[in-house]
Enzyme design. Structure first.
Site, mmCIF file in Angstrom:
data_model
loop_
_atom_site.group_PDB
_atom_site.id
_atom_site.type_symbol
_atom_site.label_atom_id
_atom_site.label_comp_id
_atom_site.label_asym_id
_atom_site.label_seq_id
_atom_site.Cartn_x
_atom_site.Cartn_y
_atom_site.Cartn_z
ATOM 1 N N HIS A 51 -8.678 10.106 3.713
ATOM 2 C CA HIS A 51 -8.351 9.041 2.767
ATOM 3 C C HIS A 51 -8.602 9.564 1.364
ATOM 4 C CE1 HIS A 51 -8.075 5.215 0.758
ATOM 5 N NE2 HIS A 51 -7.703 4.651 1.899
ATOM 6 N N ARG A 64 -0.440 8.998 9.251
ATOM 7 C CA ARG A 64 -0.323 7.549 9.478
ATOM 8 C C ARG A 64 0.055 6.817 8.196
ATOM 9 N NH1 ARG A 64 -3.941 3.210 8.794
ATOM 10 N NH2 ARG A 64 -5.629 4.628 8.237
ATOM 11 N N HIS A 73 -10.822 10.155 7.433
ATOM 12 C CA HIS A 73 -10.574 8.723 7.591
ATOM 13 C C HIS A 73 -9.994 8.355 8.946
ATOM 14 C CE1 HIS A 73 -9.832 4.631 6.373
ATOM 15 N NE2 HIS A 73 -8.528 4.744 6.479
ATOM 16 N N ARG A 97 -0.573 8.922 1.952
ATOM 17 C CA ARG A 97 -1.945 9.382 1.779
ATOM 18 C C ARG A 97 -2.094 10.897 1.746
ATOM 19 N NH1 ARG A 97 -5.030 4.974 5.662
ATOM 20 N NH2 ARG A 97 -4.945 3.264 4.171
ATOM 21 N N GLU A 124 0.845 -1.188 0.000
ATOM 22 C CA GLU A 124 0.000 0.000 0.000
ATOM 23 C C GLU A 124 0.882 1.241 0.000
ATOM 24 O OE1 GLU A 124 -3.040 -0.030 2.974
ATOM 25 O OE2 GLU A 124 -3.701 -2.057 2.486
#
Length: 555
Positions: A250, A395, A360, A299, A129
């Site tokens: 997100h 994060r 998110h 992100r 990811e």
């Protein structure tokens, strides 16, 4: 700076019943249930959850859980990826704890009964990811990892006859002793039976694992129970909350139109990890050249790029192209997302998927040391409600489930040295307060416009002024809607205070009027506290330089 003044405690009826437990766990996601399973060896454990036990954010986690499980991977590489994503604010020692203890925690989950997807040889199948330079994401059911982890933990808790659970219960405030230490909680049980209505539970230790704050915003991937309750009650009890300005949006949430509100379907980052890519309305791939990882950049970078593209084109969404996956890959690898898209009239096998950023995850939260202990004696925190130092300004994908596991285990290990004595609560003489539940949609609009992905001093001030006016509306009798609304107001005020003070752009905090990262002046954290007064108080933000921050956390 316009920051609303918020109630010091919730207006509620006097407790009509009492109970007791050595350890009260608030929340039933991966962090809360892990803490409960580990703490039951130390004394009586009571889990309090707002809905049914399996209703929290954990079940919605699609992507997976990150850990260095591949022999070619290493905790050191996982650490470096996490530090990069954290934009200079992650605590290296907290991250080292996460990445070194993480693999064992995942294998504990497997021993508990969690079933991860495997390869033909039986080894765990690992994906990639955003922000990861290795394949280290373990997943289950393709894109239903959180649901599988929650299933395994719920089953284990139900097998454990010595863990009590109270469902459909909202914790109102913490009970504290004369020295400020924890003495228990007050709560409201929404149902019929012996524990109906407002009650009080005496406890030697309270563990906050109540999740995040997604319902602060008009669009979020969080469930309806994510109203910032744990952060709000911690502030009211005198605990410090850290880095609340770093709210992760997100980048790829299914866009359902301008009128869509509340929880929105997530299109997992794992879809991009498997080769999907972002395009604008002309079909242009706009992530190429913006970052070395292109569509798999961290992100915050992808969300900002999407927002810039939307502003440049005048559109309110972009697209994710995964048509090249074909029908079989969609059915096998992403069955949940496929079903979600099709339920909304979009066939990702043949069509572009409309996406836009939505709230998110909160990288900040209630401050803890490396053992999960907060600044209030007897109060611990883990999971999204906590700020352990792992995430910093942003994060890293799929680190959240791992963080909940690792630090819940550390709390139990710390408590194994001995639970504190039960303290007697003192009478709370602060003026109770409440806000009107009907103001929540307007609060969400104000937060989305002024404290969302794009921020400025003017926008934050306008959001604060709007919320300050809404607080003055008359309210009805105390009840769950009003209590949740008051918690949302409290966390909104704290977030606005922090976001206004931090005059730079870093990680998930993007200030249009201060577009550059400023390590000289802002290499550190913002601690938020609620000054102790009788009536209402304005959350106070205090800057903590990096060196002081690390000394603080490590003792």
């Amino acid at each position: 700076m316009t920051v609303p003044a918020v109630p010091q405690r919730l207006a509620a009826p006097e407790p009509g019943w009492t109970d007791s437990a050595d350890v009260v766990v608030i929340g039933s996601g991966v962090a809360g249930l892990t803490a409960a399973l580990k703490a039951r060896e130390l004394g009586s454990v009571l889990v309090v959850t707002k809905d049914v036990v399996a209703s929290g954010s954990t079940q919605w986690a699609q992507g997976g859980i990150a850990a260095a499980l591949d022999p070619e991977d290493s905790p050191e590489e996982h650490l470096q990826d996490t530090l990069v994503a954290g934009a200079g604010l992650s605590d290296p020692e907290a991250v080292r704890v996460l990445v070194t203890e993480g693999p064992e925690a995942v294998h504990d989950l497997i021993d508990l009964g969690a079933r991860f997807d495997t390869l033909a040889d039986g080894e765990i199948s690992l994906g990639r990811e955003g922000g990861h330079h290795r394949n280290r994401i373990a997943h289950a059911g393709g894109d239903a990892t959180g649901a599988e982890i929650e299933r395994a933990l719920v089953a284990a808790v139900k097998r454990a006859k010595d863990i009590r659970i109270i469902e459909h219960a909202l914790v109102l405030d913490l009970l504290t002793a004369a020295d400020g230490a924890i003495a228990g909680v007050t709560l409201h049980v929404m149902g019929e039976g012996q524990l109906d209505g407002v009650g009080a539970i005496r406890a030697r230790v309270v563990i906050l694992a109540s999740g995040g704050l997604g319902q602060l915003y008009a669009a979020t991937t969080n469930p309806s129970v994510s109203t910032g309750d744990g952060m709000a009650l911690a502030l009211r009890a005198g605990a410090k909350v850290r880095d609340l300005e770093f709210v992760q949006f997100h980048p790829t949430v299914l866009w359902l139109g301008k009128s869509a509100k509340g929880q929105q379907p997530l299109v997992s980052e794992a879809v991009r990890g498997e080769g999907a890519f972002l395009v604008d309305h002309t079909g242009k791939r706009f992530m190429l050249g913006r970052h070395e990882l292109a569509d798999l950049a961290p992100r915050d970078i992808v969300a900002k790029a999407i927002m810039r593209q939307m502003l440049a084109t005048g559109k309110d969404h972009v697209y994710l192209d995964a048509r090249h996956f074909g029908d079989e890959k969609w059915r096998v690898r992403f069955p949940t997302i496929l079903a979600s898209c099709r339920s909304h009239g979009i066939d990702p096998v043949r069509e572009l998927i409309p996406v836009a950023p939505a709230c998110h995850y909160s990288s900040g939260g209630v401050w803890t040391d490396l053992n999960g202990e907060t600044s209030v004696p007897g109060l611990y925190a883990c999971g999204e409600v906590a700020c352990t130092g792992v995430h910093g300004g942003n994060r890293l994908a799929s680190n959240s489930l791992l963080e909940g596991l690792v630090f819940a285990r550390r709390i139990a290990a710390h408590l194994a040295a001995g639970l504190p004595e039960q303290r007697d609560p003192v009478e709370d003489t602060r003026t109770p307060g409440l806000v009107d539940a009907d103001m929540v949609p307007e609060l969400q609009r104000a937060m989305t416009a002024g404290a969302g992905v794009i921020r400025s001093a003017a926008g934050l001030a306008e959001a604060g002024a709007t919320i300050a006016k809404l607080i003055e509306l008359p309210y009805d009798e105390p009840g769950t809607p009003g209590w949740e609304a008051t918690n949302l107001v409290t966390v909104s005020a704290a977030l606005i205070a922090a976001a206004t003070v931090r005059e730079e752009s870093r990680g998930a905090h993007w200030r249009e009027d201060h577009p550059d990262r400023d390590d000289r002046n802002w290499s550190g954290s913002l601690d938020l506290t609620l000054p102790a007064v009788r009536d209402r108080a304005v959350p106070k933000a205090t800057f903590v330089p990096r060196e002081s921050e690390e000394n603080d956390r490590h003792g």
